[in-house]
Design an enzyme around this catalytic site. Structure first.
Site, PDB file in Angstrom:
ATOM      1  N   MET A   1       0.567  -1.209   0.018  1.00  0.00           N
ATOM      2  CA  MET A   1      -0.609   0.065  -0.126  1.00  0.00           C
ATOM      3  C   MET A   1       0.354   1.466   0.212  1.00  0.00           C
ATOM      4  O   MET A   1       1.768   1.572   1.074  1.00  0.00           O
ATOM      5  CB  MET A   1      -0.641   0.029   1.105  1.00  0.00           C
ATOM      6  CG  MET A   1      -1.948  -0.950   1.358  1.00  0.00           C
ATOM      7  SD  MET A   1      -2.633  -1.199   2.704  1.00  0.00           S
ATOM      8  CE  MET A   1      -1.579  -2.119   4.082  1.00  0.00           C
ATOM      9  N   VAL A   2       0.668   1.745  -1.647  1.00  0.00           N
ATOM     10  CA  VAL A   2       1.493   3.023  -0.776  1.00  0.00           C
ATOM     11  C   VAL A   2       1.005   3.809   0.162  1.00  0.00           C
ATOM     12  O   VAL A   2       0.096   4.091   0.472  1.00  0.00           O
ATOM     13  CB  VAL A   2       0.991   4.157  -2.091  1.00  0.00           C
ATOM     14  CG1 VAL A   2       1.751   5.533  -2.410  1.00  0.00           C
ATOM     15  CG2 VAL A   2       1.113   3.262  -3.757  1.00  0.00           C
TER      16      VAL A   2
ATOM     17  N   GLU B   1       4.380  -0.012  -3.125  1.00  0.00           N
ATOM     18  CA  GLU B   1       5.214   0.114  -4.298  1.00  0.00           C
ATOM     19  C   GLU B   1       6.327   0.120  -4.932  1.00  0.00           C
ATOM     20  O   GLU B   1       5.633   2.105  -4.711  1.00  0.00           O
ATOM     21  CB  GLU B   1       4.043   0.279  -5.775  1.00  0.00           C
ATOM     22  CG  GLU B   1       4.902   0.568  -6.948  1.00  0.00           C
ATOM     23  CD  GLU B   1       3.614   0.911  -8.071  1.00  0.00           C
ATOM     24  OE1 GLU B   1       4.097   0.996  -9.131  1.00  0.00           O
ATOM     25  OE2 GLU B   1       2.548   1.371  -7.843  1.00  0.00           O
TER      26      GLU B   1
ATOM     27  N   CYS C   1      -2.718  -2.475 -10.059  1.00  0.00           N
ATOM     28  CA  CYS C   1      -2.081  -1.006  -8.999  1.00  0.00           C
ATOM     29  C   CYS C   1      -3.015  -0.004 -10.227  1.00  0.00           C
ATOM     30  O   CYS C   1      -2.419   0.080 -11.544  1.00  0.00           O
ATOM     31  CB  CYS C   1      -1.416  -0.220  -9.238  1.00  0.00           C
ATOM     32  SG  CYS C   1      -2.086   1.557  -8.482  1.00  0.00           S
TER      33      CYS C   1
ATOM     34  N   GLY D   1     -10.547  -8.129   0.110  1.00  0.00           N
ATOM     35  CA  GLY D   1     -11.973  -8.760   0.537  1.00  0.00           C
ATOM     36  C   GLY D   1     -12.314  -7.937   1.708  1.00  0.00           C
ATOM     37  O   GLY D   1     -13.416  -7.985   2.892  1.00  0.00           O
TER      38      GLY D   1
END
Length: 486
Positions: free
Chosen positions: A14-15, A38, A111, A211
């Site tokens: 997660m950025v 990333e 992404c 989810g």
């Protein structure tokens, strides 16, 4: 033996969230594997690898001194480095750069946001199967660590399964699947049937993702999501961002307890306060308009964040212990400055325990600028700054020479700019001069800056002073004391 991706619970990439403090917190609570945010190949290739013996970390540092990626021994066997790339040669160069510090390499192919898709990265790769094949084969054949990738689903099950079968043939160790199409967002339902079809079509581990909120609200729901998708493992993003204790088999903790645990890691690893604040805002997403949320939004340092959450004593104690560690390691790069026999003090310099706190000073005014203006007024030579950096923790120490006398702070600082401002403060205080601090007497420079601000506000006034102010900016190129961002 390489990292296994079977029967694992994983923190998703997660950025701005998947930095070291959050990854360690997820491991504390029971995550088996953690992915970093990333990181783009071009940015990583500009970095140098630095061992930080004070923090006991390995830091990848950009030319601007910003820590782009930071890791430590504790996560070495379970951290996956995710890169943004669309070029096989660059991907391999980055993988070789970091492979000895991580457990596996992942390529982001899912992404859908512009910062990832520009340049053909992220979800843009889904339209270039030949590029996917080239990048993954190059990595699998070029490094010793496992290689994985993370994708989104294609418009149909058949297309998605066909792509995944091609990916399997490249030799990757696992594939993570976000069960949404590239145009879909979190409010759209996750396609568990697509993930299930993929899991049944390939022999490598499939990691189910997507989810959060819809299915996963507590730990027991993780197994339910795994069963719905027939996946080998489950990867959590938003559910973990909102409350990382979702990984606890014993049950979720209160957000207040989680915040305290997170801040301890953030302080321990000197996380930049803006990143710490961002992560805390995700945890307090429902309270941002409350008094607590507004205080957090206004915080301008790690110290202020600790004060807001009642952790001042911890912060002060830990800061002192870190200073002691630095001293015990004797981490000094003497450069051109002359230290005493103990490598502690600058010879023939006036020293005070001073740090520059931007919030304590008037807007657009810094101690360096005030000192420069005073020297001009007194017809003295311009202040000369000598700054050195400690080799192992990259902290800075600066000495300013004014009228053939030296001034500096006892304390080392995170950046060259902050160290120079601290030296200027020592000089001004020793000479009994105003330094631009809020609530003290005003120097000529303060008057000029205030007049300039008034002119700009009303759109009129004696603009003959503006070029002089601009000149000050040009001659003092270190006026703003900015920390490195993480």
């Amino acid at each position: 033996m390489g990292l296994s991706f079977s029967d694992k619970i994983i923190l998703a990439p997660m950025v701005r969230v998947g930095t070291l403090p959050m990854r360690l917190l997820a491991l504390d609570y029971g995550a088996d594997i953690v992915y970093c945010e990333e990181l783009v190949d071009l940015k990583m290739l500009q970095c140098k690898r630095v061992v930080n013996e004070v923090l006991q970390t390995v830091d990848y540092v950009s030319p601007t001194e910003r820590i782009v990626f930071q890791t430590c021994e504790r996560e070495k066997g379970c951290v996956v480095f995710q890169m943004g790339t669309a070029d096989a040669k660059r991907a391999l160069a980055v993988a070789k750069l970091v492979e000895n510090d991580v457990a596996a390499i992942d390529v982001n192919m899912g992404c859908p946001k512009e910062y990832s898709t520009k340049g053909g990265m992220g979800a843009a790769l889904l339209s270039s199967p030949e590029k996917i094949e080239e990048v993954l084969k190059t990595l699998v054949n070029g490094i010793s660590k496992p290689v994985t990738c993370k994708i989104r689903i294609l418009p149909t099950v058949e297309e998605t399964v066909s792509l995944v079968k091609m990916i399997e043939k490249t030799g990757v160790a696992a594939i993570a699947v976000h069960g949404r199409k590239k145009e879909e967002r979190p409010q759209h339902p996750v396609h568990c049937d697509f993930i299930k079809a993929i899991a049944e079509a390939v022999s490598i581990p499939v990691i189910a993702n997507g989810g959060s909120q819809e299915i996963i609200r507590e730990f027991v729901d993780i197994e339910a999501f795994k069963s719905l998708t027939a996946a080998s493992s489950v990867m959590l993003a938003r559910a973990a961002m909102w409350n990382p204790s979702i990984f606890r088999r014993e049950g979720i903790l209160s957000i207040n307890d989680v915040i305290h645990d997170y801040i301890r890691h953030a302080v321990h690893y000197d996380n930049h306060y803006t990143n710490t604040k961002y992560c805390l805002c995700q945890m307090l997403r429902d309270q941002l308009e409350s008094s607590l949320g507004k205080k957090l939004h206004a915080a301008q340092s790690t110290k202020e964040i600790c004060e807001i959450f009642g952790m001042t004593t911890f912060y002060e104690s830990f800061t002192l212990s870190q200073e002691a560690r630095r001293e015990s390691l004797n981490i000094i790069n003497q450069g051109t400055l002359e230290f005493d026999d103990k490598n502690e003090e600058i010879v023939d310099a006036t020293q005070l325990p001073v740090k520059f706190e931007k919030k304590d000073y008037l807007p657009q005014i810094t101690p360096k600028m005030v000192l420069l203006e005073w020297c001009r007024k007194e017809k003295l030579p311009q202040p000369v700054y000598q700054t050195v950096q400690r080799s192992l923790d990259r902290f800075f120490h600066s000495v300013v020479t004014v009228n053939e006398k030296k001034y500096c702070s006892f304390l080392w600082d995170k950046s060259k700019k902050l160290a120079e401002q601290a030296a200027a403060i020592v000089c001004l205080r020793t000479l009994g001069l105003p330094e631009g601090k809020i609530g003290e007497g005003e120097s000529d420079l303060v008057h000029k800056r205030k007049r300039k601000m008034q002119y700009q506000k009303v759109g009129s006034g004696n603009l003959s002073e503006v070029p002089q102010t601009k000149k000050l900016h040009q001659e003092d190129d270190t006026t703003e004391g900015k920390d490195k961002e993480s």
